[in-house]
Design a protein around this motif. Structure first.
Motif, mmCIF file in Angstrom:
data_model
loop_
_atom_site.group_PDB
_atom_site.id
_atom_site.type_symbol
_atom_site.label_atom_id
_atom_site.label_comp_id
_atom_site.label_asym_id
_atom_site.label_seq_id
_atom_site.Cartn_x
_atom_site.Cartn_y
_atom_site.Cartn_z
ATOM 1 N N LEU A 152 0.821 -1.207 0.000
ATOM 2 C CA LEU A 152 0.000 0.000 0.000
ATOM 3 C C LEU A 152 0.860 1.263 0.000
ATOM 4 O O LEU A 152 0.488 2.273 -0.615
ATOM 5 N N ASN A 153 1.995 1.218 0.676
ATOM 6 C CA ASN A 153 2.902 2.371 0.664
ATOM 7 C C ASN A 153 3.458 2.613 -0.739
ATOM 8 O O ASN A 153 3.597 3.762 -1.183
ATOM 9 N N LEU A 154 3.784 1.517 -1.440
ATOM 10 C CA LEU A 154 4.266 1.658 -2.818
ATOM 11 C C LEU A 154 3.147 2.122 -3.743
ATOM 12 O O LEU A 154 3.390 2.825 -4.731
ATOM 13 N N PHE A 155 1.925 1.724 -3.440
ATOM 14 C CA PHE A 155 0.775 2.161 -4.220
ATOM 15 C C PHE A 155 0.657 3.683 -4.205
ATOM 16 O O PHE A 155 0.310 4.313 -5.210
ATOM 17 N N LYS A 156 0.941 4.279 -3.036
ATOM 18 C CA LYS A 156 0.807 5.724 -2.902
ATOM 19 C C LYS A 156 1.742 6.484 -3.841
ATOM 20 O O LYS A 156 1.467 7.622 -4.238
ATOM 21 N N ASN A 157 2.867 5.845 -4.190
ATOM 22 C CA ASN A 157 3.863 6.511 -5.036
ATOM 23 C C ASN A 157 3.582 6.370 -6.528
ATOM 24 O O ASN A 157 4.312 6.921 -7.355
ATOM 25 N N VAL A 158 2.541 5.604 -6.867
ATOM 26 C CA VAL A 158 2.208 5.417 -8.282
ATOM 27 C C VAL A 158 1.619 6.706 -8.841
ATOM 28 O O VAL A 158 0.688 7.283 -8.275
ATOM 29 N N GLN A 159 2.185 7.172 -9.951
ATOM 30 C CA GLN A 159 1.688 8.381 -10.591
ATOM 31 C C GLN A 159 2.017 8.354 -12.082
ATOM 32 O O GLN A 159 2.859 7.570 -12.537
ATOM 33 N N CYS A 160 1.350 9.178 -12.814
ATOM 34 C CA CYS A 160 1.625 9.266 -14.247
ATOM 35 C C CYS A 160 3.002 9.901 -14.465
ATOM 36 O O CYS A 160 3.432 10.752 -13.678
ATOM 37 N N GLY A 161 3.688 9.470 -15.509
ATOM 38 C CA GLY A 161 4.992 10.018 -15.822
ATOM 39 C C GLY A 161 6.150 9.184 -15.302
ATOM 40 O O GLY A 161 7.316 9.547 -15.519
ATOM 41 N N LEU A 162 5.863 8.085 -14.616
ATOM 42 C CA LEU A 162 6.954 7.236 -14.114
ATOM 43 C C LEU A 162 7.673 6.519 -15.248
ATOM 44 O O LEU A 162 8.856 6.191 -15.135
ATOM 45 N N VAL A 163 6.931 6.246 -16.333
ATOM 46 C CA VAL A 163 7.530 5.592 -17.503
ATOM 47 C C VAL A 163 7.104 6.347 -18.756
ATOM 48 O O VAL A 163 6.235 7.230 -18.708
ATOM 49 N N GLU A 164 7.731 6.004 -19.860
ATOM 50 C CA GLU A 164 7.408 6.641 -21.141
ATOM 51 C C GLU A 164 5.923 6.521 -21.431
ATOM 52 O O GLU A 164 5.302 5.496 -21.174
ATOM 53 N N ASP A 165 5.343 7.590 -21.951
ATOM 54 C CA ASP A 165 3.897 7.600 -22.170
ATOM 55 C C ASP A 165 3.508 6.669 -23.310
ATOM 56 O O ASP A 165 4.307 6.364 -24.206
ATOM 57 N N GLY A 166 2.253 6.238 -23.281
ATOM 58 C CA GLY A 166 1.715 5.299 -24.251
ATOM 59 C C GLY A 166 0.850 4.288 -23.514
ATOM 60 O O GLY A 166 0.598 4.406 -22.307
ATOM 61 N N THR A 167 0.388 3.263 -24.227
ATOM 62 C CA THR A 167 -0.442 2.228 -23.593
ATOM 63 C C THR A 167 -0.001 0.870 -24.117
ATOM 64 O O THR A 167 -0.495 0.397 -25.151
ATOM 65 N N ALA A 168 0.920 0.241 -23.412
ATOM 66 C CA ALA A 168 1.446 -1.073 -23.808
ATOM 67 C C ALA A 168 0.762 -2.157 -22.972
ATOM 68 O O ALA A 168 1.325 -2.684 -22.008
ATOM 69 N N ILE A 169 -0.471 -2.468 -23.337
ATOM 70 C CA ILE A 169 -1.246 -3.451 -22.572
ATOM 71 C C ILE A 169 -0.558 -4.815 -22.587
ATOM 72 O O ILE A 169 -0.488 -5.508 -21.565
ATOM 73 N N GLY A 170 -0.036 -5.199 -23.761
ATOM 74 C CA GLY A 170 0.628 -6.501 -23.881
ATOM 75 C C GLY A 170 1.822 -6.607 -22.954
ATOM 76 O O GLY A 170 2.041 -7.636 -22.302
ATOM 77 N N LEU A 171 2.623 -5.530 -22.862
ATOM 78 C CA LEU A 171 3.786 -5.542 -21.968
ATOM 79 C C LEU A 171 3.363 -5.631 -20.500
ATOM 80 O O LEU A 171 4.009 -6.306 -19.694
ATOM 81 N N GLY A 172 2.276 -4.926 -20.161
ATOM 82 C CA GLY A 172 1.781 -4.985 -18.789
ATOM 83 C C GLY A 172 1.386 -6.394 -18.396
ATOM 84 O O GLY A 172 1.729 -6.878 -17.309
ATOM 85 N N ILE A 173 0.689 -7.085 -19.301
ATOM 86 C CA ILE A 173 0.292 -8.472 -19.026
ATOM 87 C C ILE A 173 1.515 -9.363 -18.943
ATOM 88 O O ILE A 173 1.639 -10.207 -18.035
ATOM 89 N N ALA A 174 2.450 -9.200 -19.906
ATOM 90 C CA ALA A 174 3.645 -10.047 -19.934
ATOM 91 C C ALA A 174 4.461 -9.891 -18.656
ATOM 92 O O ALA A 174 4.975 -10.880 -18.104
ATOM 93 N N ASN A 175 4.584 -8.659 -18.176
ATOM 94 C CA ASN A 175 5.323 -8.414 -16.940
ATOM 95 C C ASN A 175 4.662 -9.120 -15.766
ATOM 96 O O ASN A 175 5.328 -9.754 -14.937
#
Length: 327
Positions: A152-175
């Motif tokens: 939950l502490n790591l969840f709080k740090n999630v924000q836009c801009g942490l990685v290159e913009d775009g929508t790589a759904i396949g990479l998200g699933i693969a990870n």
């Protein structure tokens, strides 16, 4: 304490009958000596022997009652449980592309997703849960863990801009699949949340879903965003300005991903709908809890038998000494 022969307590009705009979008999006793005038005896008080005359009867009632309790077989039991918990391994995969800053959900899509996901995590204390984020690329924010405070502490740090913009759904699933494929859990799940269409990454979403299926991983997909257009904040020289942008969610691909990997697709158009989606997933993925109960019983008649014995002995002693009658 429980009683093995509860029906024996019906015998207490006979004890009640005996008490009634005794009272009526005592009230109907006729005096054995008749006198014309009792005034000379008015000042004579009762002796202590007269006060004890009913004690044998009381002791007998106590003895009979205790005998009934003995016949009912009082028992005590020691209970304990052997609990086996079979948790579920869950990777939460969340889109952090800049479109998640749209404010059709409040305060925006990403923050709404984080809040509801946190409630979901708090409701599943026995599961291993991890977090993968993706935009144009993907990485693991938190590996599978039962330490949900860290998660939950790591969840709080999630924000836009942490990685290159775009929508790589396949990479998200693969990870997420990489984190789950070696898991020994019988149930492995990916919860994928996105607000767009796949436009980045070298892995096709359907290919990633097929790989997940091979490893026995189910995927639940969530399309987040209202219908039509949503207000999006733009930074300008004059400050933040809002502009309505089209909501483009590739629902067909999300449905196919869920269908391929044995899950379901959900659409969340508001904060309340998003909460309902996670509640539905929570119902579908129940942690298995096997509880085996053990117990041992011991007879506990001894105290009742002892009281009955003492009452009988006292009655016999009184009748043989203080309350002895001469025939």
């Amino acid at each position: 304490m429980t009683f093995a022969n509860k029906y024996i307590f019906l015998l207490l009705a006979l004890v009640v009958v005996y008490i009634i009979w005794y009272i009526r008999k005592h009230n109907n006793i006729e005096p054995s000596v008749r006198v014309s005038d009792t005034s000379p005896y008015a000042a004579v008080g009762k002796t202590w022997r007269e006060w004890l005359v009913h004690v044998p009867f009381v002791l007998r009632v106590v003895a009979l009652t205790m005998i009934v309790f003995v016949l009912a077989r009082p028992q005590s039991s020691d209970n304990w449980q052997n609990t086996e918990i079979e948790g579920i391994d869950i990777m939460m995969t969340i889109d952090v592309s800049t479109s998640m800053l749209s404010e059709d959900l409040k305060p925006n899509r990403l923050e709404a997703a984080k809040d509801v996901a946190a409630q979901f995590i708090n409701g599943r204390p026995n599961d291993n849960i991890g977090l993968t984020i993706f935009a144009g690329e993907s990485f693991t924010q938190c590996p599978l863990t039962v330490d949900h405070e860290v998660l939950l502490n790591l969840f709080k740090n999630v924000q836009c801009g942490l990685v290159e913009d775009g929508t790589a759904i396949g990479l998200g699933i693969a990870n997420a699949v990489t984190r789950l494929k070696d898991s020994k859990a019988k149930s492995k799940v990916i919860i994928l949340l996105t607000d767009g269409t796949n436009n980045a990454g070298a892995v096709s979403p359907l290919t990633a879903a097929a790989i997940a299926k091979q490893f026995g991983i189910r995927i639940y997909t969530i399309g987040v965003g209202t219908n039509g257009e949503a207000p999006y904040p733009f930074q300008t020289a004059m400050g933040i300005r809002y502009q309505n942008i089209p909501v483009e969610i590739d629902e067909q691909v999300l449905r196919e991903i869920a269908s391929t990997a044995g899950g379901e697709y959900f659409r969340a158009t508001s904060n309340s709908k998003l909460k309902e989606v996670y509640e539905e997933i929570d119902k579908l993925e129940k942690t298995k809890l096997n509880v085996r109960e053990f117990s041992t019983k011991e007879e506990e008649y001894q105290p009742f038998a002892l009281v009955a014995l003492i009452a009988v002995i006292l009655e016999l002693a009184l009748r043989a000494t203080i309350l002895r009658r001469i025939a």
